[in-house]
Write a protein that holds these residues in place. Structure first.
Motif, PDB file in Angstrom:
ATOM      1  N   GLU A 230       0.809  -1.220   0.000  1.00  0.00           N
ATOM      2  CA  GLU A 230       0.000   0.000   0.000  1.00  0.00           C
ATOM      3  C   GLU A 230       0.841   1.268   0.000  1.00  0.00           C
ATOM      4  N   ALA A 231       2.120   1.159   0.328  1.00  0.00           N
ATOM      5  CA  ALA A 231       3.000   2.341   0.343  1.00  0.00           C
ATOM      6  C   ALA A 231       3.215   2.898  -1.061  1.00  0.00           C
ATOM      7  N   PHE A 232       2.855   2.101  -2.078  1.00  0.00           N
ATOM      8  CA  PHE A 232       3.065   2.511  -3.461  1.00  0.00           C
ATOM      9  C   PHE A 232       1.723   2.779  -4.133  1.00  0.00           C
ATOM     10  N   SER A 233       1.581   3.978  -4.710  1.00  0.00           N
ATOM     11  CA  SER A 233       0.397   4.263  -5.514  1.00  0.00           C
ATOM     12  C   SER A 233       0.516   3.532  -6.846  1.00  0.00           C
ATOM     13  N   ASP A 234      -0.561   3.552  -7.622  1.00  0.00           N
ATOM     14  CA  ASP A 234      -0.502   2.911  -8.936  1.00  0.00           C
ATOM     15  C   ASP A 234       0.598   3.509  -9.799  1.00  0.00           C
ATOM     16  N   ARG A 235       0.741   4.817  -9.708  1.00  0.00           N
ATOM     17  CA  ARG A 235       1.800   5.480 -10.492  1.00  0.00           C
ATOM     18  C   ARG A 235       3.180   5.070  -9.986  1.00  0.00           C
ATOM     19  N   ASP A 236       3.306   4.961  -8.653  1.00  0.00           N
ATOM     20  CA  ASP A 236       4.585   4.533  -8.069  1.00  0.00           C
ATOM     21  C   ASP A 236       4.955   3.133  -8.527  1.00  0.00           C
TER      22      ASP A 236
ATOM     23  N   VAL B 138      11.201  -1.447   6.165  1.00  0.00           N
ATOM     24  CA  VAL B 138      10.065  -1.330   5.252  1.00  0.00           C
ATOM     25  C   VAL B 138      10.610  -0.982   3.865  1.00  0.00           C
ATOM     26  N   TRP B 139       9.800  -1.269   2.853  1.00  0.00           N
ATOM     27  CA  TRP B 139      10.245  -0.987   1.471  1.00  0.00           C
ATOM     28  C   TRP B 139       9.269   0.003   0.866  1.00  0.00           C
ATOM     29  N   THR B 140       9.773   1.236   0.647  1.00  0.00           N
ATOM     30  CA  THR B 140       8.961   2.346   0.168  1.00  0.00           C
ATOM     31  C   THR B 140       9.675   3.011  -1.002  1.00  0.00           C
ATOM     32  N   PRO B 141       9.031   3.951  -1.675  1.00  0.00           N
ATOM     33  CA  PRO B 141       9.741   4.703  -2.710  1.00  0.00           C
ATOM     34  C   PRO B 141      11.030   5.342  -2.179  1.00  0.00           C
TER      35      PRO B 141
END
Length: 570
Positions: free
Chosen positions: A486-492, A543-546
């Motif tokens: 969930e940390a990533f948007s569709d664009r991300d 955690v793995w985020t942009p």
């Protein structure tokens, strides 16, 4: 043919052979080579125009002809089709000849035979009373064609001739048998044969391109090749070189020597790759020439027998280097040089080849190896990561090649100084690497990512991984994510998935195990990896985020600057 020096029109086979027009295959063009597959395809196409409900006409493709008088034509491209059509007509005439001999409507069939021969094979010169054939083949095939096939010798000889003449004879016999089968149930087979030839001559048509000289023929070839029609510019250049010798002096020894050398060069390279080799060879010794202008440039420089043989000698001296660059596995280069040539091939970078060919002629083995390694570094920085303009790069390589060839540049240090403008600075390279995405859905790109990660691993931990040992590329943010991301948007998702910082090497069995799991579960498996950089990712990030991907890729970028580096230029 005034403005453009060539014209184009569609012509049926009948129109092509009518009005006393004569065609000759340049004597040193390739030999007849069609076989069962091509004969069968043509025969089925012909039947398709004859059967009820079939197509009203069939297109046989391009013919490229050269003429100065619009009566005598050299066949630049299309000789296989023209020769095969002649075999079909000769097969029909041969059957009519047999019908005449067996007294089966002999007078009628003799008239049909004479008419077909005059229309499609040759005509009687009213002055000399000598038969003039409408088609002359190349020097290997023509003696057999004119001496035995055109006169339809009762028993065609089979021994002591080039392989292509055996192929041509088999083609003649193949079509003769097909014609016999096609007409055997007709009440008047002789009439059916004549009707067959007359019908197909009106239903088979070509697009005929007529040019005034070799240069215009080459322009036609380039245009057609750009449209996906494969014609042989290799054969065109070959014919030009032979024409230079022929117009200076008809010396059979020199012509035979030229043919042997030419065959050797083309067989080693393959006719499809020859134009690429020729351009790179030429640019390693001369001012820069693009494919479209290469024939014109060579034609200007090669105008006498000495220049013809000089070109062949020079090509022969560069073939081994070109083959070692394009097919390194089979070369006798050192293991390191082979590996670096494989890297260039993996990068799809050929712009340095002319310069490397020049360097191989000038530098000692050790310095050449160092230069080849430096070119891998430059190509990685400039082409793979920077994706900069290859045309600008090609000009620099050509200039350096010419300076090597002319003796203006003699050492590896001098060469690297010439290449300084196409070596991205550390600052530019780090910035490019930090933002780089490589879409691994393409097979070549997957190999490049494996290469990048193994080189970074070797630099960071000293671990020299063999990528053939079951390691795979793991996208930490999955290519098809499910729950837990969930940390990533569709664009991300689209933006970060193929970032270098999102990819690690992982044992194949572990990669299958973690699939599309969320990072919290993937992390547990990554911690057990034997690959130090992969393990570092799991240790460094909870955690793995942009932000995590950007942070890790920045670290890799700084590391990359120490891997792909030329000290003299950094």
């Amino acid at each position: 043919m005034t403005a453009t020096n060539f014209n184009t029109e569609n012509r049926t086979y009948r129109q092509l052979l009518g009005n006393g027009l004569v065609y000759s295959i340049p004597r040193f063009q390739r030999d007849y080579s069609w076989g069962d597959e091509e004969w069968d395809d043509l025969w089925l196409d012909i039947l398709g125009t004859l059967n009820d409900g079939g197509e009203p006409a069939h297109y046989l493709g391009y013919l490229v002809l050269q003429t100065s008088d619009n009566r005598n034509f050299a066949v630049i491209d299309g000789q296989q089709r023209l020769t095969t059509m002649s075999l079909i007509v000769l097969g029909a005439i041969r059957l009519l000849q047999k019908y005449v001999a067996s007294d089966e409507k002999a007078p009628e069939n003799q008239k049909r035979l004479d008419q077909l021969r005059a229309t499609y094979i040759g005509y009687l010169d009213p002055v000399t009373l000598i038969t003039r054939n409408k088609l002359t083949l190349n020097r290997n095939d023509n003696p057999y064609y004119q001496r035995y096939m055109v006169p339809l010798t009762e028993q065609l000889p089979q021994r002591g001739f080039p392989a292509s003449t055996h192929t041509m004879r088999k083609g003649f016999e193949w079509f003769e048998w097909q014609l016999l089968e096609y007409t055997k149930n007709e009440p008047d087979p002789g009439m059916a044969l004549a009707q067959f030839v007359e019908t197909i001559s009106d239903r088979l048509f070509f697009t005929v391109i007529t040019v005034a000289d070799e240069l215009n023929a080459y322009k036609v070839f380039e245009t057609l090749n750009a449209r996906g029609v494969r014609l042989s510019s290799t054969d065109l250049l070959k014919n030009y070189l032979f024409s230079v010798l022929s117009r200076e002096k008809e010396d059979s020894v020199e012509l035979d020597e030229l043919e042997e050398r030419w065959i050797s060069v083309v067989e080693r390279l393959g006719s499809e790759d020859f134009p690429n080799f020729l351009r790179m060879h030429w640019n390693s010794r001369h001012s820069f020439a693009r494919h479209a202008e290469l024939f014109k440039v060579i034609r200007k420089h090669v105008q006498n027998r000495e220049q013809v043989f000089a070109l062949l000698r020079e090509m022969d001296s560069d073939i081994d280097t070109y083959l070692a660059l394009t097919q390194p596995e089979g070369s006798e280069w050192s293991r390191e040089c082979k590996q670096d040539a494989q890297y260039l091939r993996m990068f799809s970078v050929r712009q340095p080849y002319p310069m490397l060919m020049a360097a191989k002629r000038v530098l000692n083995e050790g310095d050449f190896g160092k230069l080849l390694r430096s070119i891998v570094v430059i190509s990685f920085r400039y082409n793979v990561i920077g994706a900069l303009n290859p045309n600008d790069q090609e000009i620099v390589y050509n200039s350096t090649a010419n300076k090597l060839h002319n003796g203006e540049v003699k050492t590896i240090s001098d060469v690297l100084n010439e290449l300084r403008t196409i070596y991205p600075s550390d600052t530019a390279f780090t910035a490019d690497f930090t933002d780089k995405s490589i879409k691994t859905t393409h097979g070549r790109n997957s190999k490049i990512v494996c290469y990048i990660l193994t080189q970074l691993e070797k630099q960071d931990s000293g671990t020299d991984l063999n990528i053939e040992s079951g390691y795979t590329v793991e996208h930490i943010l999955p290519q098809n994510p499910e729950n837990g991301w969930e940390a990533f948007s569709d664009r991300d998702m689209e933006f970060y998935n193929y970032r270098i910082g999102n990819m690690v090497l992982l044992e194949g069995s572990k990669n299958k195990e973690i699939g599309n799991l969320p990072f919290s579960e993937k992390r547990i498996v990554l911690l057990t990896s034997s690959i130090p950089l992969t393990k570092q990712v799991a240790e460094k990030y909870d955690v793995w985020t942009p932000e995590s991907i950007a942070s890790w890729q920045s670290k890799l970028a700084r590391l990359a600057t120490t891997v792909w580096k030329i000290d003299q230029l950094s």
